[in-house]
Design a protein around this motif. Structure first.
Motif, PDB file in Angstrom:
ATOM      1  N   ALA A 121       0.857  -1.187   0.000  1.00 56.72           N
ATOM      2  CA  ALA A 121       0.000   0.000   0.000  1.00 56.72           C
ATOM      3  C   ALA A 121       0.891   1.234   0.000  1.00 56.72           C
ATOM      4  O   ALA A 121       1.847   1.320   0.760  1.00 56.72           O
ATOM      5  N   GLY A 122       0.582   2.168  -0.874  1.00 58.18           N
ATOM      6  CA  GLY A 122       1.434   3.333  -1.044  1.00 58.18           C
ATOM      7  C   GLY A 122       2.262   3.263  -2.304  1.00 58.18           C
ATOM      8  O   GLY A 122       2.840   4.266  -2.729  1.00 58.18           O
ATOM      9  N   GLY A 123       2.351   2.059  -2.922  1.00 54.68           N
ATOM     10  CA  GLY A 123       3.003   1.935  -4.217  1.00 54.68           C
ATOM     11  C   GLY A 123       4.401   1.362  -4.209  1.00 54.68           C
ATOM     12  O   GLY A 123       4.922   1.016  -5.264  1.00 54.68           O
ATOM     13  N   ALA A 124       5.054   1.276  -3.048  1.00 58.88           N
ATOM     14  CA  ALA A 124       6.399   0.711  -3.007  1.00 58.88           C
ATOM     15  C   ALA A 124       6.346  -0.783  -3.309  1.00 58.88           C
ATOM     16  O   ALA A 124       5.333  -1.450  -3.044  1.00 58.88           O
ATOM     17  N   SER A 125       7.433  -1.310  -3.877  1.00 60.50           N
ATOM     18  CA  SER A 125       7.497  -2.743  -4.140  1.00 60.50           C
ATOM     19  C   SER A 125       8.910  -3.235  -3.895  1.00 60.50           C
ATOM     20  O   SER A 125       9.866  -2.454  -3.893  1.00 60.50           O
ATOM     21  N   GLU A 126       9.035  -4.535  -3.672  1.00 61.40           N
ATOM     22  CA  GLU A 126      10.347  -5.126  -3.440  1.00 61.40           C
ATOM     23  C   GLU A 126      10.320  -6.588  -3.873  1.00 61.40           C
ATOM     24  O   GLU A 126       9.242  -7.199  -3.955  1.00 61.40           O
ATOM     25  N   PRO A 127      11.501  -7.174  -4.144  1.00 61.41           N
ATOM     26  CA  PRO A 127      11.535  -8.584  -4.518  1.00 61.41           C
ATOM     27  C   PRO A 127      11.003  -9.471  -3.402  1.00 61.41           C
ATOM     28  O   PRO A 127      11.152  -9.156  -2.218  1.00 61.41           O
ATOM     29  N   MET A 128      10.409 -10.583  -3.775  1.00 65.54           N
ATOM     30  CA  MET A 128       9.877 -11.513  -2.787  1.00 65.54           C
ATOM     31  C   MET A 128      10.942 -11.947  -1.784  1.00 65.54           C
ATOM     32  O   MET A 128      10.662 -12.079  -0.589  1.00 65.54           O
ATOM     33  N   GLU A 129      12.148 -12.179  -2.252  1.00 61.52           N
ATOM     34  CA  GLU A 129      13.215 -12.633  -1.362  1.00 61.52           C
ATOM     35  C   GLU A 129      13.488 -11.605  -0.270  1.00 61.52           C
ATOM     36  O   GLU A 129      13.648 -11.956   0.907  1.00 61.52           O
ATOM     37  N   THR A 130      13.540 -10.336  -0.633  1.00 65.34           N
ATOM     38  CA  THR A 130      13.768  -9.273   0.349  1.00 65.34           C
ATOM     39  C   THR A 130      12.593  -9.157   1.302  1.00 65.34           C
ATOM     40  O   THR A 130      12.768  -8.991   2.516  1.00 65.34           O
ATOM     41  N   PHE A 131      11.390  -9.240   0.752  1.00 59.02           N
ATOM     42  CA  PHE A 131      10.189  -9.158   1.584  1.00 59.02           C
ATOM     43  C   PHE A 131      10.168 -10.262   2.635  1.00 59.02           C
ATOM     44  O   PHE A 131       9.918 -10.013   3.815  1.00 59.02           O
ATOM     45  N   LEU A 132      10.433 -11.493   2.219  1.00 57.39           N
ATOM     46  CA  LEU A 132      10.381 -12.617   3.154  1.00 57.39           C
ATOM     47  C   LEU A 132      11.439 -12.491   4.239  1.00 57.39           C
ATOM     48  O   LEU A 132      11.194 -12.822   5.399  1.00 57.39           O
ATOM     49  N   ALA A 133      12.608 -11.998   3.879  1.00 59.52           N
ATOM     50  CA  ALA A 133      13.680 -11.849   4.866  1.00 59.52           C
ATOM     51  C   ALA A 133      13.295 -10.867   5.966  1.00 59.52           C
ATOM     52  O   ALA A 133      13.745 -10.998   7.113  1.00 59.52           O
ATOM     53  N   GLY A 134      12.446  -9.881   5.639  1.00 53.92           N
ATOM     54  CA  GLY A 134      12.077  -8.875   6.636  1.00 53.92           C
ATOM     55  C   GLY A 134      10.624  -8.902   7.040  1.00 53.92           C
ATOM     56  O   GLY A 134      10.129  -7.949   7.649  1.00 53.92           O
ATOM     57  N   ARG A 135       9.925  -9.996   6.752  1.00 49.53           N
ATOM     58  CA  ARG A 135       8.472  -9.981   6.949  1.00 49.53           C
ATOM     59  C   ARG A 135       8.078  -9.872   8.420  1.00 49.53           C
ATOM     60  O   ARG A 135       7.006  -9.340   8.730  1.00 49.53           O
ATOM     61  N   ASP A 136       8.899 -10.340   9.336  1.00 48.37           N
ATOM     62  CA  ASP A 136       8.560 -10.227  10.762  1.00 48.37           C
ATOM     63  C   ASP A 136       8.601  -8.786  11.247  1.00 48.37           C
ATOM     64  O   ASP A 136       8.067  -8.476  12.317  1.00 48.37           O
ATOM     65  N   ARG A 137       9.215  -7.916  10.457  1.00 47.06           N
ATOM     66  CA  ARG A 137       9.282  -6.486  10.823  1.00 47.06           C
ATOM     67  C   ARG A 137       8.283  -5.657  10.036  1.00 47.06           C
ATOM     68  O   ARG A 137       8.236  -4.441  10.195  1.00 47.06           O
ATOM     69  N   GLN A 138       7.498  -6.300   9.165  1.00 48.69           N
ATOM     70  CA  GLN A 138       6.577  -5.569   8.308  1.00 48.69           C
ATOM     71  C   GLN A 138       5.459  -4.919   9.123  1.00 48.69           C
ATOM     72  O   GLN A 138       4.870  -5.533   9.998  1.00 48.69           O
ATOM     73  N   VAL A 144       0.240  -5.600   2.133  1.00 55.71           N
ATOM     74  CA  VAL A 144       0.487  -6.029   0.763  1.00 55.71           C
ATOM     75  C   VAL A 144      -0.764  -5.763  -0.070  1.00 55.71           C
ATOM     76  O   VAL A 144      -1.881  -6.088   0.344  1.00 55.71           O
ATOM     77  N   THR A 145      -0.584  -5.190  -1.256  1.00 52.67           N
ATOM     78  CA  THR A 145      -1.708  -4.963  -2.157  1.00 52.67           C
ATOM     79  C   THR A 145      -1.718  -5.937  -3.323  1.00 52.67           C
ATOM     80  O   THR A 145      -2.785  -6.262  -3.854  1.00 52.67           O
ATOM     81  N   ALA A 146      -0.542  -6.419  -3.743  1.00 56.43           N
ATOM     82  CA  ALA A 146      -0.479  -7.322  -4.894  1.00 56.43           C
ATOM     83  C   ALA A 146       0.862  -8.027  -4.940  1.00 56.43           C
ATOM     84  O   ALA A 146       1.839  -7.578  -4.333  1.00 56.43           O
ATOM     85  N   VAL A 147       0.893  -9.138  -5.654  1.00 52.80           N
ATOM     86  CA  VAL A 147       2.164  -9.748  -6.040  1.00 52.80           C
ATOM     87  C   VAL A 147       2.205  -9.747  -7.559  1.00 52.80           C
ATOM     88  O   VAL A 147       1.172  -9.931  -8.227  1.00 52.80           O
ATOM     89  N   ILE A 148       3.393  -9.534  -8.101  1.00 53.54           N
ATOM     90  CA  ILE A 148       3.561  -9.401  -9.545  1.00 53.54           C
ATOM     91  C   ILE A 148       4.609 -10.402 -10.000  1.00 53.54           C
ATOM     92  O   ILE A 148       5.745 -10.387  -9.520  1.00 53.54           O
ATOM     93  N   LEU A 149       4.231 -11.272 -10.912  1.00 50.25           N
ATOM     94  CA  LEU A 149       5.127 -12.301 -11.426  1.00 50.25           C
ATOM     95  C   LEU A 149       5.579 -11.950 -12.827  1.00 50.25           C
ATOM     96  O   LEU A 149       4.781 -11.477 -13.644  1.00 50.25           O
ATOM     97  N   PRO A 150       6.853 -12.187 -13.143  1.00 50.26           N
ATOM     98  CA  PRO A 150       7.279 -12.050 -14.536  1.00 50.26           C
ATOM     99  C   PRO A 150       6.651 -13.140 -15.381  1.00 50.26           C
ATOM    100  O   PRO A 150       6.113 -14.121 -14.867  1.00 50.26           O
ATOM    101  N   ARG A 151       6.749 -12.977 -16.670  1.00 52.70           N
ATOM    102  CA  ARG A 151       6.144 -13.964 -17.568  1.00 52.70           C
ATOM    103  C   ARG A 151       6.865 -15.305 -17.425  1.00 52.70           C
ATOM    104  O   ARG A 151       8.089 -15.396 -17.508  1.00 52.70           O
ATOM    105  N   ALA A 152       6.098 -16.349 -17.213  1.00 51.40           N
ATOM    106  CA  ALA A 152       6.627 -17.710 -17.120  1.00 51.40           C
ATOM    107  C   ALA A 152       5.554 -18.662 -17.604  1.00 51.40           C
ATOM    108  O   ALA A 152       4.356 -18.366 -17.519  1.00 51.40           O
ATOM    109  N   THR A 153       5.957 -19.796 -18.096  1.00 52.90           N
ATOM    110  CA  THR A 153       4.991 -20.776 -18.594  1.00 52.90           C
ATOM    111  C   THR A 153       4.873 -21.933 -17.617  1.00 52.90           C
ATOM    112  O   THR A 153       5.798 -22.240 -16.866  1.00 52.90           O
TER     113      THR A 153
END
Length: 263
Positions: free
Chosen positions: A126-143, A147-156
């Motif tokens: 919320a607010g528009g900031a974003s970060e890689p999932m790896e960084t988010f998970l490493a600091g999630r206990d301090r969040q 979260v407003t969305a998750v964004i995945l790159p194109r993959a099949t």
């Protein structure tokens, strides 16, 4: 005494978050804490509207944090995540559990977060900031934000592989889980491998990723990756399995996943 505050929007709810506060979305985590009188929070914040849209724009996939596992299974654009969502709880849980909430679920839950880590997702706040999932998970206990969305790159779907290893099938919680994004076809040009249940949060097996690059998916080609897969992981003892057992079986299950062997 527990208090509950209802906000009109997710952005408004984000401004109300603080110490000893939990956000209520699907409720599969928070309500368990309420039922068992979790002493770590005494205030709940919720929003009347939650972002649930699941949309592919050709370059990637955007999933609103309020989307449930049932929403994922119903969305053709989210086909790549269907094997994961299908193995999270039963129908009642899948109708409630949200994508955003799963990012905060400690082991033995949080299987979707493992898959999203392997798929190189980004987390939008919320607010528009974003970060890689790896960084988010490493600091999630301090969040403290939401979260407003998750964004995945194109993959099949053919590039993605998933395994949930549990003692009770088909609905048991995971003893460990493995997700792999393997690009390049018969000869791997890039690989991302993530383990759940092998550390305090889902973790990447980066040594195994490096060992897979420019290799073929056959017993000889994956040998080095399987041997290196435990580097950087930190499994623990718990009621489901011991650290020793997880270290013994994780390479076996990674090998089976990479070779598509039946488990």
């Amino acid at each position: 005494m527990l208090s509950v505050q209802t906000c009109a929007t997710l952005d408004e709810a984000a401004r109300q978050m603080g110490d000893r506060t939990r956000f209520l979305a699907g409720g599969t985590l928070v309500m368990r804490g309420v039922n068992y009188a979790d002493p770590s929070f005494d205030r709940i914040v919720r929003a009347r509207t939650m972002p649930r849209e699941i949309r592919s724009d050709g370059t990637g996939l955007r999933i609103g944090a309020g989307a449930t596992m049932a929403d994922l299974l119903a969305a053709r654009d989210a086909e790549i995540l269907h094997p994961v969502a299908r193995m999270i709880g039963g129908p009642a849980v899948r109708n409630m559990a949200t994508v955003g909430g799963n990012l905060f679920a400690a082991h033995p839950y949080g299987d979707l977060a493992t898959a999203l880590l392997a798929l190189d997702a980004r987390v939008e706040m919320a607010g528009g900031a974003s970060e890689p999932m790896e960084t988010f998970l490493a600091g999630r206990d301090r969040q403290r934000g939401l979260v407003t969305a998750v964004i995945l790159p194109r993959a099949t779907a053919s590039e993605f592989r998933w395994a949930k290893i549990s003692r009770v099938k088909p609905k048991g919680v995971s003893m460990l889980s493995i997700a792999a994004w393997l690009q390049g076809g018969s000869r791997i040009t890039d690989a991302r491998i993530a383990f759940g249940g092998m550390g305090p949060t889902p973790l990447r097996a980066k040594a195994a990723e490096r060992a897979l690059r420019d290799r073929t998916l056959d017993p000889a080609g994956i040998e080095r990756a399987v041997a290196a897969c435990l580097d950087g992981l930190a499994p623990a003892d718990d009621a489901l399995a011991s650290e020793w057992y997880r270290r013994e079986v994780a390479p076996v299950h990674l090998r089976r996943l990479l070779l598509r062997e039946a488990r």
